[in-house]
Design an enzyme around this catalytic site. Structure first.
Site, PDB file in Angstrom:
ATOM      1  N   CYS A 160     -70.051  25.196 -13.111  1.00 42.68           N
ATOM      2  CA  CYS A 160     -70.355  24.493 -14.358  1.00 42.68           C
ATOM      3  C   CYS A 160     -70.962  25.399 -15.430  1.00 42.68           C
ATOM      4  CB  CYS A 160     -71.310  23.330 -14.077  1.00 42.68           C
ATOM      5  SG  CYS A 160     -70.876  22.398 -12.601  1.00 42.68           S
ATOM      6  N   HIS A 300     -78.061  20.793 -20.168  1.00 40.02           N
ATOM      7  CA  HIS A 300     -76.916  20.718 -19.267  1.00 40.02           C
ATOM      8  C   HIS A 300     -76.729  19.289 -18.780  1.00 40.02           C
ATOM      9  CE1 HIS A 300     -73.998  21.957 -16.286  1.00 40.02           C
ATOM     10  NE2 HIS A 300     -74.725  21.410 -15.318  1.00 40.02           N
ATOM     11  N   GLU A 311     -83.896  19.977 -14.348  1.00 41.87           N
ATOM     12  CA  GLU A 311     -83.765  20.634 -15.651  1.00 41.87           C
ATOM     13  C   GLU A 311     -84.859  20.178 -16.598  1.00 41.87           C
ATOM     14  OE1 GLU A 311     -80.648  21.472 -19.328  1.00 41.87           O
ATOM     15  OE2 GLU A 311     -80.124  19.962 -17.816  1.00 41.87           O
ATOM     16  N   LYS A 329     -72.964  15.294 -22.458  1.00 41.53           N
ATOM     17  CA  LYS A 329     -72.108  14.776 -21.385  1.00 41.53           C
ATOM     18  C   LYS A 329     -72.107  13.245 -21.327  1.00 41.53           C
ATOM     19  CE  LYS A 329     -72.398  18.958 -18.564  1.00 41.53           C
ATOM     20  NZ  LYS A 329     -73.284  19.760 -19.464  1.00 41.53           N
ATOM     21  N   HIS A 334     -68.389  15.542 -17.811  1.00 39.45           N
ATOM     22  CA  HIS A 334     -68.726  16.905 -17.403  1.00 39.45           C
ATOM     23  C   HIS A 334     -67.460  17.748 -17.383  1.00 39.45           C
ATOM     24  CE1 HIS A 334     -70.416  20.328 -15.677  1.00 39.45           C
ATOM     25  NE2 HIS A 334     -71.011  19.821 -14.602  1.00 39.45           N
ATOM     26  N   PHE A 393     -73.026  24.866  -9.659  1.00 35.91           N
ATOM     27  CA  PHE A 393     -73.069  24.969  -8.206  1.00 35.91           C
ATOM     28  C   PHE A 393     -73.129  26.451  -7.814  1.00 35.91           C
ATOM     29  CE2 PHE A 393     -70.841  20.799  -6.673  1.00 35.91           C
ATOM     30  CZ  PHE A 393     -71.917  20.072  -7.155  1.00 35.91           C
TER      31      PHE A 393
END
Length: 405
Positions: A160, A300, A311, A329, A334, A393
């Site tokens: 991502c 994010h 986050e 998002k 995403h 990830f």
């Protein structure tokens, strides 16, 4: 050496081009929808909601050319073309022009389609174009051929964070004098039954509990996971002195970037978001800025329970609760490998307009999230410097610092 952003282009579920993306965010539109309401290949999936690009690549590229490209390559060429034109179609020395493209998975659509052909019709019916269409560097290679870029063609694969990492790598190429101009960005076209099933089994996708457009809820107390999207975002980056010499419009400057790794877990975030904190502080240090100099954070924030909170804690540690935060998002879904690049473009639009888009579907802020998250409607702010986060990830963390021109 200062690095200018002189053009941008995007293709998302909100529409074709940066203006459609931006107006969609300001209007609070959503790109999420139910996939194939009649059933078909999606019928057995536990989650059939995603945010696909609605534009027709064949209309933009022509049917013969489009059929020779994986969907990810199609989207990259369209968004990259918009960025190139927006930059004034610069006359570049091919030996000083590079391409960097981020993608999480590359041509997965081609891979799955041709595997079906192999099983159902035999090896002699598999397309001879299969490998160049499925390979992860296919999009960067196609862009390099399109624009004659011979200074290097690179592909970042950081899940991502891929698109943001591509922009950071492009900046390094310019700083190290390996290129004068770089076409940089990210692309993903991975809305397939396999990827949706895999994310659903990992409990990462939001399970439907109402209309599709209300399902992606970053930072909300009732968030349930992310909605998978697709798209592409590209910027044209160049040495600021070179941009000035050709009379180019400078949309923004990329002054800092921070890249770190958690080295902790293949999907989970390092406890306390320590790697994210390091990425943000590295980006600030490279830009020569203090936390107090940042006017806005593009988060994010995917809408997962654990990820958003980690986050939020990391952003709070660096900035406290004084800086307005947004999470695109909620509207876009995403975009995986494209997310960081598209959101860097959104950050640039905030610099250009002084508007921070609202986070769609944020009805009740999670009480454990101690941030000033913009909700309900866009907020007008003096935006001179923005930090944009992308986390992937594998513990991949990238933060970008963008400043007004």
């Amino acid at each position: 050496m200062r690095i200018a952003v002189t053009g941008y282009g995007a293709l998302t579920a909100l529409g074709d081009g940066v203006e459609e993306l931006w107006s969609g965010l300001l209007e609070g539109r959503s790109g999420a929808r139910l996939l194939d309401e009649a059933g078909g290949e999606w019928a057995e999936l536990p989650v059939r909601i995603a945010a696909p690009v609605t534009a027709d690549p064949e209309a933009a590229l022509g049917r013969p050319r489009a059929r020779r490209l994986d969907r990810s390559q199609q989207l990259a060429l369209i968004a990259g073309g918009e960025a190139w034109r927006d930059a004034g179609s610069p006359q570049a020395d091919p030996e000083r022009l590079a391409v960097v493209v981020g993608t999480g998975i590359g041509g997965v659509g081609t891979l799955l389609e041709q595997d079906d052909v192999l099983k159902q019709r035999g090896p002699r019916r598999v397309s001879p174009r299969t490998v160049p269409m499925l390979m992860a560097n296919g999009a960067s290679a196609q862009l390099s051929i399109e624009y004659g870029a011979r200074a290097g063609t690179y592909t970042t694969a950081a899940a991502c964070a891929s698109g943001a990492e591509a922009i950071a790598m492009a900046a390094r190429l310019i700083r190290e004098d390996d290129a004068d101009i770089v076409i940089a960005g990210g692309v993903e076209a991975a809305i397939t039954p396999l990827t949706l099933a895999g994310f659903a089994q990992a409990q990462a996708l939001a399970k439907p509990d109402g209309p599709p457009e209300g399902l992606s809820r970053p930072f909300d107390a009732d968030r349930r996971g992310f909605v998978l999207g697709e798209g592409a975002g590209f910027v044209i980056m160049e040495r600021e002195d070179r941009a000035a010499a050709r009379g180019a419009r400078v949309r923004a400057r990329l002054d800092g970037w921070g890249v770190t790794a958690d080295a902790y877990h293949i999907t989970g975030t390092e406890p306390g978001g320590a790697g994210q904190v390091r990425a943000m502080r590295k980006a600030l240090a490279k830009a020569g800025l203090a936390a107090a100099d940042i006017d806005h954070v593009n988060a994010h924030a995917t809408g997962t329970a654990v990820g958003d909170r980690a986050e939020a804690d990391a952003v709070f540690e660096v900035f406290g609760d004084r800086v307005p935060v947004t999470a695109p998002k909620g509207s876009l879904g995403h975009l995986v490998g494209a997310a960081g690049a598209v959101e860097a473009i959104i950050a640039i639009r905030s610099l250009e307009t002084g508007l921070v888009p609202a986070t769609r579907n944020l009805r009740e802020l999670d009480p454990e999230i101690r941030l000033d998250v913009v909700a309900s409607e866009p907020r007008r702010e003096p935006v001179r410097a923005v930090l944009s986060n992308s986390f992937g990830f594998g513990g991949q963390n990238v933060s970008l610092v963008l400043r007004g021109s």
